[in-house]
Enzyme design. Sequence first.
Site, PDB file in Angstrom:
ATOM      1  N   SER A 113      13.907 -14.382   2.201  1.00 57.49           N
ATOM      2  CA  SER A 113      13.156 -15.014   3.290  1.00 57.49           C
ATOM      3  C   SER A 113      13.956 -16.198   3.841  1.00 57.49           C
ATOM      4  O   SER A 113      14.878 -16.692   3.181  1.00 57.49           O
ATOM      5  CB  SER A 113      11.826 -15.550   2.736  1.00 57.49           C
ATOM      6  N   TYR A 128       6.332 -21.332  -2.885  1.00 58.55           N
ATOM      7  CA  TYR A 128       6.960 -20.128  -2.315  1.00 58.55           C
ATOM      8  C   TYR A 128       8.462 -20.324  -2.127  1.00 58.55           C
ATOM      9  O   TYR A 128       9.265 -19.453  -2.478  1.00 58.55           O
ATOM     10  CB  TYR A 128       6.279 -19.792  -0.989  1.00 58.55           C
TER      11      TYR A 128
END
Length: 258
Positions: A143, A156
């Site tokens: 990501s 995250y």
Amino acid sequence: MNDTHAPDLVVVTGASSGIGEATVRHLRGLGTPVVAVARRRERLETLAGEVGCEVVAADLATAEGARALTDHVGARALAAVVANAGGARGVDPVEAAGGEEAEAVIGRWREMYDMNVVATLRTVTALLPALRAGGGDVVVVTSMAAREFYPGGAGYTAAKHAERAIPATLRMELLGEPIRIIEIAPGLVHTEEFSLRRLGDRARAEAVYAGVPGPLHAADVAEAIAWTLSRPAHVNIDLLEINPVAQAGATRVHRLTP
Ligand SMILES: NC(=O)c1ccc[n+]([C@@H]2O[C@H](COP(=O)([O-])OP(=O)(O)OC[C@H]3O[C@@H](n4cnc5c(N)ncnc54)[C@H](OP(=O)(O)O)[C@@H]3O)[C@@H](O)[C@H]2O)c1
């Protein structure tokens, strides 16, 4: 997975929704045999009914889940694994890990580490013999969060930074072997479940994408993954960062005001 590889079987994890599901659809559209993996068997079976993939229902963060996958692949050689399973849980500030909700917050951090890091680690290492047998490729979907930080995102981003260490290190450790190690790092992708599972309600989830003129869709990422796999055997796309035009960083997103 290219002209010089004999086998063409590809394993795609996180295939019950979003980017993984779109990747299965895209590869099946190209005629590639696919093993689709996630925990929710029903959704995988529905996908299999539509596109004709094999399915494995398994929690890849566990040893049993990884074993179920290798048992299913058996003695077959693999052209690639797309380690895409993962996700985010919550938007807790770091300080919340010391507050009244500490155990719940830390539980979410652990869950994110498990689903992004441990699941990728188990998947890739469990399948390495089959990848070696097929001269196969490793694709890891990380990501933008593997390179950036933002308020409320530490659980995250910590997991995604850690996940990124797997392809980056494996590429060095496997140097000399014909195994390509590819990292795909998307920005904002409007998938059906990612923000819903992170935030817990539909209205908050939709607000993540509100007014953004053209977030990525799962199919955009699926197509990019397939492109990296279709390069000539000597070409390794180490890192593919893919973002909407309307995004210039984790917290820099252009929105049209209503
Ligand atoms: N959407 C975005 O904006 C975005 C941006 C950048 C990167 N990413 C990354 O891209 C990947 C896919 O995201 P997405 O948007 O497609 O999310 P998604 O729709 O929530 O899909 C996540 C997939 O992972 C599976 N999964 C989660 N934990 C698992 C486990 N322990 N074992 C097996 N499967 C597991 C889920 O299925 P089950 O629940 O059925 O197991 C689901 O199929 C993730 O790694 C995410 O971090 C997403």
